[in-house]
Motif scaffolding. Structure first.
Motif, PDB file in Angstrom:
ATOM      1  N   CYS A 105      -8.614  71.394 -34.071  1.00 45.21           N
ATOM      2  CA  CYS A 105      -9.132  70.292 -34.994  1.00 45.21           C
ATOM      3  C   CYS A 105     -10.693  69.872 -34.479  1.00 45.21           C
ATOM      4  N   VAL A 106     -11.295  69.573 -35.656  1.00 48.32           N
ATOM      5  CA  VAL A 106     -12.552  69.281 -35.609  1.00 48.32           C
ATOM      6  C   VAL A 106     -12.997  68.056 -36.489  1.00 48.32           C
ATOM      7  N   VAL A 107     -12.930  66.845 -35.807  1.00 49.64           N
ATOM      8  CA  VAL A 107     -12.967  65.510 -36.856  1.00 49.64           C
ATOM      9  C   VAL A 107     -14.842  65.510 -36.900  1.00 49.64           C
ATOM     10  N   GLY A 108     -15.129  65.259 -38.249  1.00 46.13           N
ATOM     11  CA  GLY A 108     -16.346  65.398 -38.561  1.00 46.13           C
ATOM     12  C   GLY A 108     -17.172  63.887 -38.473  1.00 46.13           C
ATOM     13  N   GLU A 109     -16.811  62.956 -37.638  1.00 49.75           N
ATOM     14  CA  GLU A 109     -17.372  61.615 -37.718  1.00 49.75           C
ATOM     15  C   GLU A 109     -18.882  61.870 -37.435  1.00 49.75           C
ATOM     16  N   PRO A 110     -19.675  61.143 -37.652  1.00 50.09           N
ATOM     17  CA  PRO A 110     -21.235  61.341 -37.378  1.00 50.09           C
ATOM     18  C   PRO A 110     -21.613  61.284 -35.994  1.00 50.09           C
ATOM     19  N   THR A 111     -21.883  62.454 -35.281  1.00 50.68           N
ATOM     20  CA  THR A 111     -22.479  62.522 -33.950  1.00 50.68           C
ATOM     21  C   THR A 111     -23.873  63.275 -33.887  1.00 50.68           C
ATOM     22  N   LEU A 112     -24.478  63.423 -35.158  1.00 49.63           N
ATOM     23  CA  LEU A 112     -25.661  64.223 -34.903  1.00 49.63           C
ATOM     24  C   LEU A 112     -25.391  65.833 -34.551  1.00 49.63           C
ATOM     25  N   MET A 113     -24.189  66.091 -34.810  1.00 47.35           N
ATOM     26  CA  MET A 113     -23.789  67.471 -34.526  1.00 47.35           C
ATOM     27  C   MET A 113     -23.646  67.883 -33.345  1.00 47.35           C
ATOM     28  N   SER A 114     -23.467  66.817 -32.508  1.00 48.21           N
ATOM     29  CA  SER A 114     -23.187  67.097 -31.243  1.00 48.21           C
ATOM     30  C   SER A 114     -21.637  66.707 -30.697  1.00 48.21           C
ATOM     31  N   PRO A 115     -21.188  67.752 -29.810  1.00 45.63           N
ATOM     32  CA  PRO A 115     -19.770  67.552 -29.428  1.00 45.63           C
ATOM     33  C   PRO A 115     -19.598  66.410 -28.877  1.00 45.63           C
ATOM     34  N   ILE A 116     -18.221  65.484 -29.006  1.00 43.42           N
ATOM     35  CA  ILE A 116     -17.851  64.677 -28.462  1.00 43.42           C
ATOM     36  C   ILE A 116     -16.523  64.776 -28.049  1.00 43.42           C
ATOM     37  N   VAL A 117     -15.868  64.576 -26.673  1.00 45.52           N
ATOM     38  CA  VAL A 117     -14.928  65.143 -26.206  1.00 45.52           C
ATOM     39  C   VAL A 117     -14.006  63.987 -25.734  1.00 45.52           C
ATOM     40  N   ALA A 118     -14.622  62.821 -25.905  1.00 42.36           N
ATOM     41  CA  ALA A 118     -13.688  61.563 -25.256  1.00 42.36           C
ATOM     42  C   ALA A 118     -14.081  60.343 -26.237  1.00 42.36           C
ATOM     43  N   HIS A 119     -13.401  59.733 -26.614  1.00 47.16           N
ATOM     44  CA  HIS A 119     -13.687  58.225 -27.116  1.00 47.16           C
ATOM     45  C   HIS A 119     -12.557  57.174 -26.470  1.00 47.16           C
ATOM     46  N   LYS A 120     -12.985  56.034 -26.668  1.00 43.80           N
ATOM     47  CA  LYS A 120     -12.008  54.985 -26.411  1.00 43.80           C
ATOM     48  C   LYS A 120     -10.939  54.885 -27.461  1.00 43.80           C
TER      49      LYS A 120
END
Length: 391
Positions: free
Chosen positions: A165-180
């Motif tokens: 799954c890819v969740v498309g929250e705004p990241t400037l199209m950079s991968p985010i692998v962890a969040h709180k």
């Protein structure tokens, strides 16, 4: 890398339609979901809607290709935060373009990504994918995230869980692998009213709340001093705070009711539910003190939001694939939460990567760059091709 000559669908035209629906979280999203459903029918894409506990709140699951589990999901929410009290220079529900920026409520967070998902449908169909491409669209991400929970229960009941799954929250199209994660509570204090000249004649709910706030502030300091560290986050420890508090009517009446809302934002590895139990145990003497004034007195706890953290290994194939397609060497961490943690908990490895800048979200004159949507258009097609095309 994403090929520069990849076909571009009319994402902006679809975004123009999506932002015209006022889907702030206190309102139904059904009219917007109806529009998306009609769009999918026009393209002969099968879909299922799942309703939430409130009338007029719907999530949607569409599948392009084989109607099975597996493949890849692109996920986005269509609710947005209110515009009340914000100084917008134009109608927030009418898309406006200026100097390559597209302004509207939800343009960045995150109707831009949903527009790109829908615009990609004809090209995804033309690929004739050997594995399914899933589109997941949810409600109430900005409040409870219950839309994703109800949607996952529905998807699992039909045995159609995607592999990735890819969740498309705004990241400037950079991968985010962890969040709180995020656990939010509403705590209500009920005392006994009386005249302020006779404090023993009542039970002051505001005083009880004040002691609770002091304890919460001390706990927040404890996390900062000695809490578990998770490098990559800013700050690198679990945080907690009281964000709202109210109570009382007039000064010469002992306040009978008081209420606060608080939250934890735990790093992966910390258990916010255990911390909530710890808080309730610590405040038990306050509850008992209020309770002496009547059976309806005391402290009541209500969970507002329970969002698990995301922790995708940096060596996971989804991380490698997203880096490859975006051309990014990084795999970042963020302190805000997304639905990705819910999808991961449901058994679907998830990553966050989408167009726009989170710094623009929730602000007046929210905007997304057209260039970011162009990159997202290429990204979606490339990811689907790599995961779902026949070998």
């Amino acid at each position: 890398m994403i090929p520069k000559d990849a076909p571009r669908a009319d994402t902006v035209a679809i975004l123009d339609r999506l932002v015209s629906f006022d889907t702030t979280s206190r309102r139904p999203n059904a009219p917007l979901i109806d529009w998306i459903a009609a769009y999918l029918r026009d393209h002969d894409v099968p879909f299922t809607r799942s309703r939430g506990p409130e009338d007029g709140k719907w999530s949607l699951h569409a599948i392009i290709g084989p109607q099975t589990a597996g493949g890849i999901a692109f996920a986005g929410h269509v609710d947005c935060v209110p515009v009340d009290g914000q100084d917008w220079t134009h109608d927030p529900f009418t898309l406006r373009e200026e100097d390559g920026r597209l302004y509207a409520r939800g343009a960045a967070d995150m109707k831009g990504f949903v527009a790109a998902m829908l615009a990609a449908v004809p090209d995804l169909q033309a690929m004739q994918p050997a594995r399914p491409v899933h589109l997941l669209i949810t409600f109430d991400e900005e409040t409870t995230c219950d839309g994703a929970r109800h949607l996952m229960a529905d998807v699992l009941s039909r045995d159609q869980l995607p592999d990735l799954c890819v969740v498309g929250e705004p990241t400037l199209m950079s991968p985010i692998v962890a969040h709180k994660g995020r656990l939010a509570l509403r705590i209500t204090f009920t005392g006994r009213a009386g005249h302020s000249s006779n404090p023993d004649g009542g039970a002051n709910a505001l005083h009880a709340m004040g002691r609770a706030i002091a304890y919460i502030a001390d706990e927040a300091s404890r996390f900062a001093r000695e809490g578990c560290r998770a490098e990559g986050f800013v700050p690198p420890y679990t945080t907690m705070q009281v964000g709202l508090a109210s109570g009382g009517a007039i000064l010469n009446i002992i306040p009978e009711h008081a209420q606060l809302e608080m939250e934890w934002r735990p790093v992966p590895g910390d258990d916010a539910r255990a911390e909530a139990d710890r808080l309730q145990h610590a405040l038990a003497p306050l509850h008992d003190e209020l309770r002496r004034h009547g059976p309806d007195c005391g402290i009541r706890y209500e969970v507002i939001c329970d969002l698990p953290p995301l922790d995708l290994p940096t060596e996971h194939p989804l991380t490698d694939l997203t880096r490859q397609v975006t051309g990014s060497n990084a795999a970042g961490h963020v302190s805000y939460g997304t639905e990705a943690g819910i999808y991961q908990r449901a058994g679907m490895p998830a990553i966050v990567c989408g167009p726009g800048d989170i710094a623009q979200a929730h602000r007046p004159d929210e905007w997304i760059a057209r260039e970011q949507l162009d990159r997202c258009d290429r990204f979606l097609r490339a990811m689907a091709r790599k995961v779902c095309s026949a070998p």
